[in-house]
Design a protein around this motif. Structure first.
Motif, short mmCIF file in Angstrom:
data_model
loop_
_atom_site.label_atom_id
_atom_site.label_comp_id
_atom_site.label_asym_id
_atom_site.label_seq_id
_atom_site.Cartn_x
_atom_site.Cartn_y
_atom_site.Cartn_z
N ALA A 384 0.73 -1.26 -0.07
CA ALA A 384 0.15 -0.04 0.08
C ALA A 384 0.81 1.14 -0.10
CB ALA A 384 -0.78 -0.03 1.11
N LYS A 385 1.95 1.13 0.71
CA LYS A 385 2.74 2.05 0.50
C LYS A 385 4.58 1.76 0.65
CE LYS A 385 3.30 3.79 5.46
NZ LYS A 385 3.22 4.89 6.37
N HIS A 386 5.38 2.34 0.37
CA HIS A 386 6.58 2.08 0.17
C HIS A 386 7.29 1.49 1.57
CE1 HIS A 386 10.90 1.41 -1.23
NE2 HIS A 386 10.37 1.87 -2.34
N PRO A 387 7.85 0.37 1.83
CA PRO A 387 8.34 -0.04 3.06
C PRO A 387 9.57 0.86 3.46
CG PRO A 387 9.12 -1.44 1.21
CD PRO A 387 8.22 -0.63 0.81
N VAL A 388 9.94 1.25 4.57
CA VAL A 388 11.03 1.99 4.95
C VAL A 388 12.20 1.40 4.93
CG1 VAL A 388 12.34 2.96 7.05
CG2 VAL A 388 9.68 3.09 6.95
N LEU A 389 13.45 2.11 3.90
CA LEU A 389 14.55 1.37 3.56
C LEU A 389 15.65 2.05 4.51
CD1 LEU A 389 14.41 2.02 -0.31
CD2 LEU A 389 13.85 -0.01 0.98
N SER A 390 15.44 3.15 5.17
CA SER A 390 16.68 3.64 6.26
C SER A 390 15.91 4.84 6.79
CB SER A 390 17.96 3.90 5.36
OG SER A 390 18.93 4.49 6.52
N GLU A 391 16.30 4.76 8.10
CA GLU A 391 15.92 5.82 8.78
C GLU A 391 17.09 6.74 9.01
OE1 GLU A 391 13.82 4.29 12.34
OE2 GLU A 391 12.05 3.87 10.99
N ARG A 392 18.22 6.53 8.51
CA ARG A 392 19.36 7.47 8.86
C ARG A 392 19.12 8.88 8.53
NH1 ARG A 392 23.51 6.51 5.67
NH2 ARG A 392 22.62 5.30 4.21
N ARG A 393 19.95 9.75 9.25
CA ARG A 393 19.68 11.07 8.81
C ARG A 393 20.68 11.73 7.85
NH1 ARG A 393 16.05 14.06 12.16
NH2 ARG A 393 16.91 15.75 11.31
N ASN A 394 21.64 10.84 7.61
CA ASN A 394 22.74 11.29 6.73
C ASN A 394 22.81 10.83 5.31
OD1 ASN A 394 23.56 8.75 7.34
ND2 ASN A 394 25.53 9.10 7.52
N ILE A 395 21.21 10.78 4.77
CA ILE A 395 20.86 10.59 3.41
C ILE A 395 20.57 11.73 2.78
CG2 ILE A 395 19.55 9.33 1.85
CD1 ILE A 395 19.17 7.11 3.76
N ILE A 396 21.20 12.02 1.57
CA ILE A 396 20.97 13.37 1.05
C ILE A 396 20.14 12.99 -0.49
CG2 ILE A 396 22.06 15.65 -0.11
CD1 ILE A 396 23.68 14.29 3.05
N VAL A 397 19.21 13.48 -0.66
CA VAL A 397 18.79 13.35 -2.07
C VAL A 397 18.80 14.65 -2.89
CG1 VAL A 397 16.55 12.72 -3.34
CG2 VAL A 397 16.82 11.58 -0.88
N ILE A 398 19.46 14.43 -3.85
CA ILE A 398 20.03 15.55 -4.90
C ILE A 398 18.84 15.52 -6.09
CG2 ILE A 398 21.44 16.70 -6.51
CD1 ILE A 398 23.86 15.79 -4.74
N SER A 399 17.87 16.33 -6.31
CA SER A 399 16.89 16.24 -7.41
C SER A 399 17.47 16.89 -8.46
CB SER A 399 15.68 16.83 -6.81
OG SER A 399 14.90 15.76 -6.14
N ASP A 400 17.94 16.56 -9.63
CA ASP A 400 18.25 17.15 -10.83
C ASP A 400 16.89 17.99 -11.53
OD1 ASP A 400 19.68 18.30 -13.04
OD2 ASP A 400 19.62 16.65 -14.13
N GLU A 401 16.89 19.19 -12.17
CA GLU A 401 15.98 19.66 -12.54
C GLU A 401 14.56 19.62 -11.65
OE1 GLU A 401 15.73 21.90 -14.50
OE2 GLU A 401 17.91 21.74 -15.36
N ALA A 402 14.68 19.90 -10.52
CA ALA A 402 13.77 19.82 -9.54
C ALA A 402 12.28 20.26 -10.01
CB ALA A 402 14.17 20.74 -8.49
N HIS A 403 12.18 20.68 -11.00
CA HIS A 403 10.53 21.17 -11.40
C HIS A 403 9.89 20.09 -11.74
CE1 HIS A 403 13.12 21.99 -14.83
NE2 HIS A 403 12.18 21.76 -15.56
N ARG A 404 10.53 18.64 -12.10
CA ARG A 404 9.81 17.66 -12.83
C ARG A 404 9.34 16.84 -11.78
NH1 ARG A 404 12.92 19.02 -17.51
NH2 ARG A 404 14.85 17.74 -17.01
N THR A 405 9.53 15.34 -11.76
CA THR A 405 8.49 14.48 -10.92
C THR A 405 9.10 14.58 -9.68
OG1 THR A 405 9.97 12.74 -12.00
CG2 THR A 405 7.80 13.00 -12.76
N GLN A 406 10.25 15.09 -9.43
CA GLN A 406 10.62 14.87 -7.86
C GLN A 406 10.08 16.01 -7.14
OE1 GLN A 406 12.54 15.62 -10.44
NE2 GLN A 406 14.52 14.51 -10.29
#
Length: 1020
Positions: A384-406
Motif C-alpha cells: 500500500a505504501k513503500h517500506p522504510v529502507l533506512s531511517e538514517r539522517r545522513n541521506i541526501i537526495v539531490i533532485s536534478d531539474e527539481a521542477h519535474r517529477t521529484q
C-alpha cells in the motif's frame, strides 16, 4: 608624474597578497638565501621539508628527503599527465612506509595541511628566472609549502595594446618552454588590470573566467579593480585551500583528461549548499536543504559533482549516502557520465537500474553515491505504501531539474520516496527559474540557496548570448472560416470539458497545418539556405519538429536538395504505430529513423565532433533537455513551446565553444512572444520566487473539493490502501466505482473531479496533503474511465482515424503555403539577430507595448558595428555617422518620425558607409594604409587628388618601415625616431609638399606610425 609600468601593477598585486599574510621574496633572494641552487628547479625543497618535519614529527628526519621526492617526482608522459598524478597525491595524500628503530610503520601524509591554513607556508615570489627548453621569467608565483601552485601573468594596464589575451598566450608558450613549472600548477591568473581571469593553462582562452564576488552574495560587474575582487574573493588562505582541494576536477574523456576548476558561482553556491546541508540534516533540522538555481548551461552538472564529493567526505555527515535523483533516462545518462568522468574526485558511483537494486543499496550502511530515476520508488504488488529502507539522517537526495517529477507527486513516486527514506534531506538543482515551474519548488526543497541567472551567466561568458531570427512561414486561409469549422470539429468529438484531451486534438490539428507538403518544401529550402550560408565548418544545427511524422517528412524534403549536408533524426519509437519503413536503413545513411540506444549515442558523438560530416539533427522531444554539444550553434524551431520547455530547448545552443560568438534561434512558427515571457523570468529581480498563494488557504480549498467528490461515493473500502490489492481485485474495485457514477450524475462527477485535481496540484507536495495522494489518484482513475464512456456516447466518430481524415480534408481545402517572410530584407540588412537578453527586448515585454518595432534596436546595433568596422574611432566621419544615428532614434522615440522612416534612414546610412569602404578599396589601400589616409584627410587641408594621396601613402609607409627598429619610440632611441621622421619628410618633399602642409602632414603621419608600430616588429 611618471608613466605607470607593468612592474607597478605587479607590485600592487604582491601588496594585495601580502595584505592576506602571504610572505614575499624577490626571485633573486631565493638564490641569496640559499633556498634555490639551480635555475631549472621550480620547487623550493627546503620549505616542503620544513613543513613535513613540523607536521609529521613521528617520521625520522633522515626519511624526510625520500618523502619530499615522492611528492616532487611524478610519473607520466608530458606535464599534463604528471600534473594529474601530482594533484591526486597533493589533495588525497599518500601512504608513506618508513622504518623507525627497526620497526616498519605507515603514515598517511599530505604535503599541505588542508584543515588548518595557518600551519602552511604561503609565499609570493616575483621575477623568478627558470631554465627549461628556453629561459623564462614569470611575473608572480604563489608557493604553498614550497610547491608552485599558482602562476600570475600580468600586462601593463596603461598600455593600450597589452591585453589579457597576450598574457594567456604567454602562459601557453610557457607550458612548452618551462613545462616543469606546470607539473605542480593548480591554476593560473591572467590580467591586464581591466580584465582579470583565472583558468587552467591547458584550457582554451574562452574557458578562462572572471571572479566577480568577494563574499559570494554581492556580484561586482564593474570593470575596475577586478584584481582586488579576485584576490579578496579567492586568495584568502582558507578559501584558496578549499578551492584547490574541492573545486578542481580532471574529467576522464578516455584518451585524455580535461582539467576543470570551478567558476565563482559554482564555488560559492556549492559552499553555501554544504552549509545548508549540515543545518538540514541535524537532529532538529527540517530536511529541506534548499534550491540551487544555476541557469541552464552554466555548469550545473559539475556543481553537483563538487557538492557530492564534499558531502561524501564531510566529517559532520559521518559517511553519508547521496542519492542523485533524476526523472528521465536521457538526463540520467548525461549527469551519470559527468560523475563517471569525475571519478578521480568522487570515487565509484552506483547506478540503480532496477527497483530491487535501489532498495538493496539504500538499506546499506552508507558511503555510496547512487543514481536512480524517480520511478524506481514504485510499489510492488501487495504494497500500500513503500517500506522504510533506512531511517538514517545522513541521506541526501539531490533532485536534478527539481521542477519535474521529484517535486511532483504524480504516480505517487515522490510520496513513496519520502516513505522509503523518512529522515532524508532534499536539495533541488534547477536551471529554470522557480517562478516558471508552475509549482512551489521552494515549499518542497526549501529556500533558494544560491541564484545564478541567465543574464549574469551571459555577462560572465559562462554561457553565450542567444540571438533570435524570425523566418515565419505564414499559412493563408483560402476564403473559408477555418476557425469556425475547426471549433465545430472539436465540439463534435465531444471533449468540451476535458482540457488536456482538447489540447491534444488541437495540437494534432496544428500538426497537420504545419506538416503540409507545400509548407515542408518551403521549410526545407529555408533551413538549408540559412545553414549553408551561416554555418562555419565546425558548427552544427538542430531542427525541432512538432511530431515524429512531420520530422520524417521534413527529412525526406531536405534530402531532395543537392546542397543538403548529412542529417539524421533522433526520436522515440512506438512499435504499435510506426511504419516499418522507419526501421529500414535510409539511402545514403547507415541508420534508420528509429535508432537503437547505441546508434543514438554514436550520432550524439558524431554531432559533437567538429570535423564529422554529420551537420544537422532533427528532433521532436528527445535531446531538448540534458543534451550538451558545445559546437551546436543553430536551433531551427518549428514547434510551439512555452515556459521552461522552451528555455531548456534554446539552451542547447548557448554553450561556450572556442570561436563561437553565440547561439541562434531561427523561428519558423512564431515563438517570439513565448520567448520574451520566458526570458523575462530568467533575468532581473522578478526571477526570484515568492509564494504566489497562501498555503493554508490552498489546503482549505483542496479539503473542500475533496469532500465534494467524496459525497459521490459514500463509504468506500480500500479508499487509502487500494494499492495493496491484487491487480484483479483492484480492477474490480474501480469497475464498481465507475458503474456507480454512470448510474448517478456522471457529468457533475467529472466536473467536480477536475476541480479537485486542479486544487490538488497546488498543494500535493505539502506534508499534510501527501497522505491523501492515493485517494486522489483513485478518483482520477475512476474519472478517466467515466470520461471515456461519456466521450464514446456523445459522438458519431468511430475512431481517431476518422478525425484525422476530416482534419486532413479541412486543411487541404483551406490552406496555401507562402514563401518565408524576411522583414529585414526590405531594409537592406542581412543577418538580423537580436539578443533575447537585450534589456530593451525584455523591457518591451515588461511594458506590454504591442507595437514597439524591435527591428530598430537590432538595426542600431548592426549599424554601430558597421560604422566601427569602417571608421576610426572619434574620426570626423565616425562622429558624424554616430550623431546622425542617435538623432534619428531620438526623433523616433519622440514620435517625430515613424518606424518605417527610421529603417529607411538606417539603410541609407549603411549604404553611405559601404560606399566609403568601396571607395577606399578602389584606391588600393591596405588596412594599415587606410589609417594613414584617415590621418591626413582629417586635417581638412586643401583637397588632394585621391590617386596622388594613395600613391603618397604607399611611398611613405614603405619608406617608414625601412627605418623602424625595436623600441624606436622610447626615450633612449631618439636618434631612431629622428631618422624615421626625416625619412617621412623626405618622401613628402619629393612629392612637392612644403611649408605648413609639410609640418602638419609629417606630424599626422608620425602620430599614426607611433600608434600602429609602437611594438615593432612583433605586430609588423
Amino acid at each position: 608624474m611618471g608613466r605607470l609600468m607593468e612592474s607597478d601593477f605587479e607590485e600592487t598585486t604582491i601588496e594585495r597578497l601580502t595584505g592576506l599574510n602571504y610572505t614575499y621574496l624577490h626571485g633573486q633572494e631565493l638564490f641569496q638565501r640559499g633556498e634555490r641552487a639551480r635555475v631549472q628547479e621550480v620547487v623550493i625543497k627546503g620549505r616542503l621539508e620544513a613543513f613535513l618535519i613540523d607536521a609529521y614529527p613521528m617520521i625520522p628526519t633522515n626519511e624526510i628527503s625520500r618523502l619530499v621526492n615522492l611528492f616532487i617526482l611524478n610519473e607520466g608522459f608530458g606535464w599534463e599527465e604528471r600534473n594529474f598524478v601530482f594533484h591526486q597525491k597533493c589533495v588525497k595524500g599518500i601512504e608513506f612506509i618508513f622504518e623507525d628503530k627497526g620497526e616498519v610503520k605507515v603514515q598517511h601524509v599530505y604535503p599541505i595541511d588542508w584543515t588548518t591554513p595557518k600551519n602552511n607556508d604561503f609565499l609570493v615570489v616575483n621575477q623568478l628566472s627558470i631554465e627549461g627548453r628556453m629561459s623564462r621569467r614569470p611575473d608572480i608565483i604563489v608557493y604553498v609549502n614550497g610547491l608552485p601552485l599558482i602562476l600570475f601573468e600580468l600586462k601593463n594596464p596603461n598600455k593600450e595594446n597589452a591585453t589579457v589575451y597576450d598574457a594567456y598566450t604567454q602562459i601557453r608558450n610557457y607550458t612548452h618552454d618551462i613545462s616543469q613549472l606546470f607539473e605542480y600548477n593548480a591554476f593560473t591568473v591572467i590580467s591586464d588590470g581591466i580584465e582579470t581571469k583565472h583558468g587552467m593553462p591547458s584550457a582554451p582562452y574562452d574557458f578562462f573566467a572572471s571572479w566577480k564576488t568577494i563574499d559570494g552574495v554581492n556580484v561586482d560587474n564593474n570593470v575596475v579593480n577586478t584584481m582586488r575582487t579576485l584576490i579578496q574573493g579567492l586568495f584568502e588562505k582558507e578559501r584558496l585551500l578549499n578551492y584547490i582541494r574541492n573545486f578542481i576536477v580532471y574529467l576522464d574523456k578516455g584518451d585524455s583528461k580535461v582539467k576543470i576548476g570551478a567558476k565563482y558561482h559554482q564555488f560559492f553556491g556549492v559552499n553555501f549548499a554544504v552549509e545548508e546541508t549540515i543545518r538540514a540534516t541535524r537532529p532538529n533540522g527540517d530536511h529541506k536543504i534548499g534550491v540551487m538555481y544555476h541557469t541552464t548551461g552554466s555548469g550545473k552538472s559539475i556543481s553537483m559533482l563538487f557538492y557530492s564529493a564534499i558531502l561524501s567526505r564531510h566529517k559532520d555527515l559521518d559517511n553519508p549516502t547521496v542519492v542523485v535523483q533524476v526523472d528521465r533516462n536521457d538526463l540520467d545518462e548525461q549527469l551519470h557520465d559527468t560523475f563517471s568522468e569525475g571519478r578521480s574526485l568522487i570515487g565509484h558511483i552506483h547506478h540503480a537500474k532496477k527497483a530491487d537494486q535501489l532498495r538493496e543499496i539504500l538499506r546499506g550502511e552508507g558511503g555510496q553515491i547512487v543514481f536512480s530515476t524517480i520511478e524506481k520508488f514504485r510499489l510492488k504488488e501487495g504494497e500500500a505504501k513503500h517500506p522504510v529502507l533506512s531511517e538514517r539522517r545522513n541521506i541526501i537526495v539531490i533532485s536534478d531539474e527539481a521542477h519535474r517529477t521529484q517535486s511532483g507527486f504524480d504516480g505517487g513516486y515522490a510520496a513513496q520516496l519520502r516513505f522509503a527514506l523518512p529522515n532524508a534531506s532534499f536539495v533541488g538543482f534547477t536551471g529554470t527559474p522557480v517562478k516558471l515551474l508552475g509549482n512551489n519548488t521552494e515549499e518542497i526543497f526549501g529556500h533558494v540557496i544560491h541564484r545564478y541567472d541567465m543574464a549574469q551567466a551571459v555577462q560572465d561568458k559562462a554561457v553565450l548570448p542567444l540571438y533570435y531570427e524570425s523566418r515565419m512561414i505564414p499559412l493563408d486561409y483560402d476564403g473559408a472560416d477555418i476557425d469556425e469549422e475547426f471549433t465545430d470539429l472539436v465540439n463534435e468529438v465531444g471533449l468540451g470539458d476535458e482540457e488536456s484531451r482538447s489540447y491534444k486534438l488541437k495540437w494534432a490539428a496544428l500538426e497537420k497545418v504545419v506538416g503540409t507538403p507545400k509548407r515542408l518544401q518551403r521549410l526545407s529550402k529555408s533551413i538549408l539556405d540559412h545553414f549553408n550560408k551561416a554555418a562555419d565548418p565546425y558548427q552544427k544545427g538542430m531542427i525541432v519538429c512538432m511530431s515524429r511524422q512531420v520530422a520524417v517528412r521534413l527529412y525526406d524534403e531536405l534530402k531532395k536538395h543537392d546542397d543538403c549536408p548529412e542529417v539524421e533524426i533522433i526520436m522515440t519509437g512506438d512499435v504499435s504505430k510506426d511504419p516499418d519503413s522507419w526501421r529500414k536503413i535510409n539511402p545514403g545513411s547507415k541508420y534508420s529513423h528509429i535508432k537503437t540506444k547505441e546508434e543514438q549515442e554514436e550520432v550524439k558523438g558524431r554531432l559533437k565532433k567538429t570535423d564529422d560530416s554529420l551537420k544537422l539533427v532533427i528532433v521532436v522531444s528527445m535531446w531538448l533537455t540534458g543534451f550538451d554539444a558545445p559546437n551546436l550553434s543553430f536551433l531551427y524551431v518549428d514547434k510551439p513551446m512555452k515556459g521552461h520547455n522552451l528555455i531548456q530547448a534554446i539552451a542547447r545552443v548557448n554553450r561556450v565553444f572556442p570561436g563561437k560568438e553565440g547561439g541562434l534561434i531561427v523561428d519558423f512558427i512564431g515563438i517570439a512572444t513565448s520567448l520574451k515571457e520566458a526570458t523575462n523570468l530568467y533575468t532581473g529581480d522578478n526571477a526570484t520566487n515568492n509564494m504566489d498563494i497562501d498555503v493554508d488557504q490552498a489546503i482549505s480549498v483542496f479539503n473542500s473539493k475533496l469532500e465534494e467528490v467524496r459525497k459521490y461515493f459514500g463509504d468506500i473500502k480500500h479508499r487509502d490502501d487500494w494499492r495493496s490489492l491484487s491487480k484483479v481485485s483492484r480492477d474490480d474495485l474501480i469497475a464498481d466505482l465507475v458503474n456507480d457514477q454512470l448510474n448517478g450524475d456522471p457529468e457533475a462527477f467529472v466536473e467536480d473531479c477536475v476541480k479537485l485535481e486542479k486544487a490538488y496540484k497546488l498543494v500535493k507536495h505539502i506534508d499534510r496533503v501527501i497522505p491523501y495522494s492515493d485517494e486522489v489518484t483513485l478518483y482520477q482513475m475512476v474519472r478517466i474511465q467515466v470520461r471515456k464512456y461519456l466521450s464514446a456516447q456523445n459522438t458519431d466518430f468511430k475512431s481517431n482515424r476518422t478525425v484525422e481524415e476530416r482534419l486532413n480534408m479541412l486543411i487541404d481545402q483551406h490552406l496555401e503555403s507562402k514563401e518565408p517572410v524576411d522583414i529585414y530584407k526590405v531594409a537592406g540588412i542581412e543577418k538580423p539577430d537580436i539578443s533575447i537578453l537585450d534589456e530593451d527586448f525584455l523591457k518591451d515585454m515588461q511594458e506590454k507595448k504591442d507595437h514597439e518595432d524591435l527591428r530598430l534596436k537590432l538595426l542600431k546595433k548592426l549599424l554601430e558595428d558597421h560604422i566601427q568596422v569602417n571608421f576610426k574611432r572619434n574620426s570626423p566621419k565616425e562622429k558624424q555617422m554616430r550623431e546622425l544615428l542617435e538623432k534619428t532614434l531620438k526623433d523616433y522615440h519622440n514620435r517625430i518620425i515613424q518606424a518605417a522612416d527610421v529603417v529607411r534612414m538606417m539603410a541609407d546610412m549603411k549604404n553611405q558607409v559601404d560606399d566609403e569602404a568601396d571607395f577606399r578599396k578602389d584606391l588600393g589601400l591596405s588596412d594599415e594604409e587606410v589609417e594613414f589616409y584617415k590621418a591626413i584627410t582629417s586635417l581638412k587641408m586643401e583637397a588632394f587628388d585621391n590617386k596622388f594621396l594613395a600613391d603618397l601613402i604607399h611611398k611613405v609607409v614603405k619608406e617608414l618601415k625601412k627605418n623602424l627598429s625595436q623600441d624606436w619610440t622610447s626615450e633612449h632611441r631618439k636618434n631612431i625616431y629622428a631618422k624615421v621622421n626625416m625619412a617621412v619628410k623626405k618622401v613628402l618633399i619629393n612629392e612637392g609638399i612644403k611649408g605648413q602642409q609639410l609640418i602638419f602632414i609629417t606630424k599626422a603621419i608620425m602620430e599614426e606610425a607611433k600608434e600602429q608600430y609602437k611594438d615593432w616588429p612583433q605586430n609588423a
